[in-house]
Design an enzyme around this catalytic site. Structure first.
Site: not given
Length: 485
Positions: A324, A383-385
């Site tokens: 992030y 897997v998250e952004n």
């Protein structure tokens, strides 16, 4: 020599992510037990992160007796429990190749210690997997995503207790036995370095009744390392072609200045925040710098003879991470901080920030991909952004989230450059597929999804699903395999 490639691989896994504790709701239906997520209170972005994360035993016990879903919003989520067919259809119509979600441990094992899973929980997830299969959506399954059974905290002390390995292993093997035919990619723990920055929700460790809180945190992490290795052993015996990955929240850091002291501090920060966890899970052994870490902090891990061999033998198949923001490292403790990131970090004056104070650094993603691939040489999976924002419906009932499109476009551009650099990147699941209850603050107003959910911070609203502008933009990105962004 690896062949040069300047496009996304033909089989690249485009998708988006969710978490059971943030979407499912139905916390007291069909035999589900309480998890640590069900005692997470709602805060605004103005409340200090330390206050939000320093959970006391008294707070936990009060929450356990409460039936208030407004105060504890993860209990109602966005009611995916009753809307999963609609939500999966919307994701499929966007063209997604992969859907990342997690299983609720307490929906299958309400206290965590049962020997037989809750049949209503098993049936629910069979229906979810069947719906995904209907649309040829690849499931990427996180086995434990910040929602361990509350009973294991109150009666066993959380992951610092070695007994949790057996409970988790039984739970994971139930997933393999029930749903293994659907799944090629598993993640053992969400952001396993949460043992350092999100301790209660990651490990169930409380500050009360301990002589060495830091030691408890690292002991908990050791037991999670072993649990990951042991279920890798179990998975490869049952489904040899299936892959198990580890996942960390990547805290990428640069030296604040060219001073050598800051460069050295950056190395230390990367080791303690990131590599300590991935070194063990990918390389299969504790890193050389762990001995100094333990010495300086009075930590003595309790290990059994077989632990070393287990960790070395059963390492992960791929490395997944959330990205992030980035920060800077400095030996100067007076440097300006930002509390907006996943943990309080030094502020980079060259970066812009989101309205929640998270610093935005697309180039840092390319930097991170190169850094991780150089170190480990195994497939990587983002897997998250994503970016949290206070999305608003216009009078015509639409959401014009150009800022989200801009954020994701810049990061996808850097992913493509990393692939050109030679990085083996197999997939990308943005955070998140659909608006959900925020992990850190339990707000609804901090929205990440491509799909708007009509619900406010108090859980009021129609729960109507509305595709945002970013939905149609990402659909085109996927259709063009990242060429048209």
């Amino acid at each position: 020599m690896k062949n040069y490639q300047n496009t996304f691989p033909e089989n690249f896994l485009w998708g988006a992510a969710t978490a059971a504790c943030q979407i499912e709701g139905a916390y007291d239906l069909d035999g589900k037990g309480l998890s640590v997520a069900d005692v997470a209170m709602r805060f605004t972005k103005d409340v200090a992160r330390a206050e939000r994360k320093n959970i006391s035993l008294e707070q936990v016990l009060q929450a356990k007796e409460s039936r208030d879903s407004k105060k504890y919003p993860k209990r109602h989520g966005i009611d995916f429990y009753h809307h999963f067919k609609e939500d999966i259809r919307l994701c499929a119509e966007m063209g997604m190749k992969v859907f990342r979600f997690s299983i609720s441990w307490t929906r299958l094992f309400p206290t965590g210690i049962e020997e037989i899973p809750n049949p209503k929980g098993v049936q629910f997830y069979h229906e979810v997997f069947e719906e995904l299969a209907k649309y040829n959506l690849e499931p990427l399954v996180t086995i434990n995503h910040f929602d361990m059974p509350l009973h294991l905290v109150l009666e066993y002390g959380g992951w610092k207790n070695r007994e949790l390995i057996a409970f988790y292993r039984r739970y994971a093997n139930t997933l393999f036995d029930e749903f293994g035919q659907y799944v090629n990619y598993w993640i053992a723990f969400n952001e396993i370095n949460g043992a350092k920055f999100n301790v209660f929700f990651s490990t169930g460790t409380l500050r009360e009744n301990t002589d060495n809180y830091g030691e408890d945190c690292y002991q908990a992490a050791h037991h999670q390392f072993l649990a990951s290795s042991l279920i890798k052993k179990d998975l490869q015996s049952k489904y040899p072609k299936a892959k198990l990955g580890c996942m960390v929240a990547k805290f990428t850091s640069y030296p604040a200045t060219a001073e050598p002291e800051n460069a050295m501090q950056m190395i230390l920060d990367e080791q303690l925040n990131n590599f300590y966890f991935t070194d063990v899970l990918v390389r299969g052994e504790y890193p050389y710098y762990a001995s100094k870490l333990f010495h300086d902090n009075g930590i003595q891990l309790k290990m059994e003879e077989e632990d070393v061999e287990i960790l070395k033998t059963y390492t992960v198949d791929f490395l997944a991470f959330s990205y992030y923001m980035s920060s800077v490292s400095s030996y100067d403790e007076t440097i300006e901080k930002t509390a907006g990131n996943l943990t309080e970090m030094n502020k980079n004056p060259y970066l812009k920030s989101s309205e929640w104070g998270w610093q935005i650094d697309p180039i840092g993603l390319r930097y991170t991909l190169n850094q991780l691939y150089e170190r480990y040489q195994i497939p990587l999976f983002i897997v998250e952004n994503g970016i949290g924002a206070d999305d608003c419906l216009t009078e015509d009932g639409k959401v014009h989230d150009t800022y989200r499109i801009d954020y994701l476009r810049q990061h996808i551009q850097q992913m493509k450059l990393a692939i050109e650099d030679g990085v083996d990147l197999i997939g990308y699941t943005t955070w998140s597929a659909i608006d959900l209850v925020s992990s850190g603050t339990s707000e609804m107003s901090k929205r990440y999804g491509f799909i708007y959910v009509e619900q406010d911070d108090n859980g009021n609203g129609s729960l109507k699903r509305i595709a945002k502008d970013s939905y149609y933009w990402y659909k085109n990105v996927i259709f063009s395999n990242g060429e048209d962004i």
